[in-house]
Design a protein around this motif. Structure first.
Motif, PDB file in Angstrom:
ATOM      1  N   GLU A 256       0.633  -1.008  -0.254  1.00 60.55           N
ATOM      2  CA  GLU A 256       0.033   0.298   0.486  1.00 60.55           C
ATOM      3  C   GLU A 256       0.727   1.442   0.140  1.00 60.55           C
ATOM      4  O   GLU A 256       0.268   2.319  -0.149  1.00 60.55           O
ATOM      5  CB  GLU A 256      -0.802   0.078   1.227  1.00 60.55           C
TER       6      GLU A 256
ATOM      7  N   SER B 234      -4.823   2.010  10.947  1.00 57.11           N
ATOM      8  CA  SER B 234      -4.434   1.175  10.363  1.00 57.11           C
ATOM      9  C   SER B 234      -3.181   0.962  11.047  1.00 57.11           C
ATOM     10  O   SER B 234      -3.237  -0.466  11.493  1.00 57.11           O
ATOM     11  CB  SER B 234      -4.392   1.066   8.865  1.00 57.11           C
TER      12      SER B 234
ATOM     13  N   LEU C  28      -9.383   1.782  -0.937  1.00 58.96           N
ATOM     14  CA  LEU C  28      -8.754  -0.051  -0.581  1.00 58.96           C
ATOM     15  C   LEU C  28      -7.908   0.632   0.872  1.00 58.96           C
ATOM     16  O   LEU C  28      -8.282  -0.393   2.015  1.00 58.96           O
ATOM     17  CB  LEU C  28      -7.078   0.243  -1.268  1.00 58.96           C
TER      18      LEU C  28
ATOM     19  N   SER D 245     -11.760   0.862   2.488  1.00 52.58           N
ATOM     20  CA  SER D 245     -12.275  -0.625   2.778  1.00 52.58           C
ATOM     21  C   SER D 245     -11.994  -1.394   3.958  1.00 52.58           C
ATOM     22  O   SER D 245     -12.561  -1.783   4.647  1.00 52.58           O
ATOM     23  CB  SER D 245     -12.182  -0.916   1.462  1.00 52.58           C
ATOM     24  N   ARG D 246     -10.665  -1.403   3.296  1.00 49.67           N
ATOM     25  CA  ARG D 246      -9.972  -2.339   4.247  1.00 49.67           C
ATOM     26  C   ARG D 246      -9.812  -2.407   6.551  1.00 49.67           C
ATOM     27  O   ARG D 246     -10.146  -3.410   6.710  1.00 49.67           O
ATOM     28  CB  ARG D 246      -7.951  -2.610   4.176  1.00 49.67           C
TER      29      ARG D 246
ATOM     30  N   GLY E  81     -12.635  -3.235   7.212  1.00 47.24           N
ATOM     31  CA  GLY E  81     -12.651  -4.900   7.603  1.00 47.24           C
ATOM     32  C   GLY E  81     -13.297  -5.361   5.932  1.00 47.24           C
ATOM     33  O   GLY E  81     -13.656  -6.874   6.428  1.00 47.24           O
ATOM     34  N   ASN E  82     -13.178  -4.230   4.820  1.00 48.36           N
ATOM     35  CA  ASN E  82     -14.202  -5.256   3.373  1.00 48.36           C
ATOM     36  C   ASN E  82     -13.390  -5.653   2.878  1.00 48.36           C
ATOM     37  O   ASN E  82     -11.730  -5.551   2.462  1.00 48.36           O
ATOM     38  CB  ASN E  82     -14.594  -4.298   3.053  1.00 48.36           C
ATOM     39  N   ASP E  83     -12.978  -6.727   2.183  1.00 43.83           N
ATOM     40  CA  ASP E  83     -12.166  -7.305   1.710  1.00 43.83           C
ATOM     41  C   ASP E  83     -12.234  -7.044  -0.006  1.00 43.83           C
ATOM     42  O   ASP E  83     -13.136  -6.105  -0.837  1.00 43.83           O
ATOM     43  CB  ASP E  83     -12.427  -8.814   1.089  1.00 43.83           C
ATOM     44  N   VAL E  84     -11.284  -6.221   0.028  1.00 49.01           N
ATOM     45  CA  VAL E  84     -11.260  -5.112  -1.838  1.00 49.01           C
ATOM     46  C   VAL E  84     -10.127  -5.414  -2.250  1.00 49.01           C
ATOM     47  O   VAL E  84      -9.207  -5.756  -1.628  1.00 49.01           O
ATOM     48  CB  VAL E  84     -11.399  -3.590  -1.505  1.00 49.01           C
ATOM     49  N   SER E  85     -10.509  -5.797  -3.549  1.00 51.41           N
ATOM     50  CA  SER E  85      -8.997  -6.341  -4.780  1.00 51.41           C
ATOM     51  C   SER E  85      -8.609  -4.834  -4.481  1.00 51.41           C
ATOM     52  O   SER E  85      -8.748  -4.392  -4.231  1.00 51.41           O
ATOM     53  CB  SER E  85      -9.692  -6.003  -5.460  1.00 51.41           C
ATOM     54  N   SER E  86      -7.039  -5.630  -4.992  1.00 53.06           N
ATOM     55  CA  SER E  86      -6.394  -4.704  -4.791  1.00 53.06           C
ATOM     56  C   SER E  86      -5.452  -3.799  -6.059  1.00 53.06           C
ATOM     57  O   SER E  86      -4.993  -2.907  -5.699  1.00 53.06           O
ATOM     58  CB  SER E  86      -4.386  -4.968  -4.228  1.00 53.06           C
TER      59      SER E  86
END
Length: 195
Positions: free
Chosen positions: A36, A192, A88, A91-92, A95-100
């Motif tokens: 990231e 984070s 990104l 969303s992370r 706690g959401n799974d997001v495509s990189s």
């Protein structure tokens, strides 16, 4: 009669563009893997390049007509990268799974996905600040909706009929937009790493 002009060197068989170097500042280390922090490096690189070009135009009082297009592209691309990074990261964080990979260059669509994520943060930035950011993002989108108009000369409407662009104002507006984007990104990174 001899000419005083030296011939311009053309590429020969030993000419390469990308070779490894030893000087720290002139040979930056490239990331081995994606993470990231790459988003931040890319975004800040485009922003810094645009800033330096505007400074050059301000100091020399020339080349503005040539450099407005790369300047506009770099500011726009900075904004696109920051919005994608925020999508990104938030969303992370939520706690959401997001495509990189957040794809597309449509700032309007990207912002419509990013704004609710920013509004989900605690503390939430002031609604008027978010609206002002949105107005500037949509202004960039309006003048270059596909991220191609400032890059290619085949769109005569890139600046929607404007006869000139005040680069000092562009720089000032972008510095305010960048302050919000960078500050929000820094806040999300802090959340984070220290939940």
């Amino acid at each position: 009669m001899e000419s005083d002009h030296q011939p311009l060197p053309w590429p020969d068989s030993s000419t390469n563009l990308f070779v490894e170097g030893a000087h720290f500042q002139l040979s930056p280390t490239l990331p081995v893997t994606f993470n990231e922090s790459n988003w931040t490096s890319y975004a800040e690189g485009y922003y810094l390049a645009a800033e330096r070009l505007v400074e050059f135009v301000e100091q020399k009082l020339m080349y503005g007509g040539l450099l407005i297009y790369p300047i506009t592209f770099m500011y726009r691309h900075y904004t696109e990268l920051r919005i994608k990074e925020l999508i990104l990261r938030i969303s992370r964080l939520n706690g959401n799974d997001v495509s990189s990979k957040v794809s597309g260059h449509d700032l309007k669509k990207l912002w419509s996905r990013c704004r609710p994520l920013i509004e989900s943060l605690e503390p939430t930035p002031e609604p008027q600040d978010i609206s002002n950011v949105e107005r500037l993002v949509l202004e960039l989108h309006y003048h270059d909706p596909k991220s191609t108009d400032a890059r290619y000369p085949d769109n005569p409407n890139v600046f929607s009929g404007m006869k000139s662009i005040d680069m000092v104002n562009l720089r000032l507006g972008m510095s305010k937009l960048a302050a919000f984007m960078n500050g929000t990104t820094d806040m999300v990174i802090e959340y984070s790493t220290n939940p």
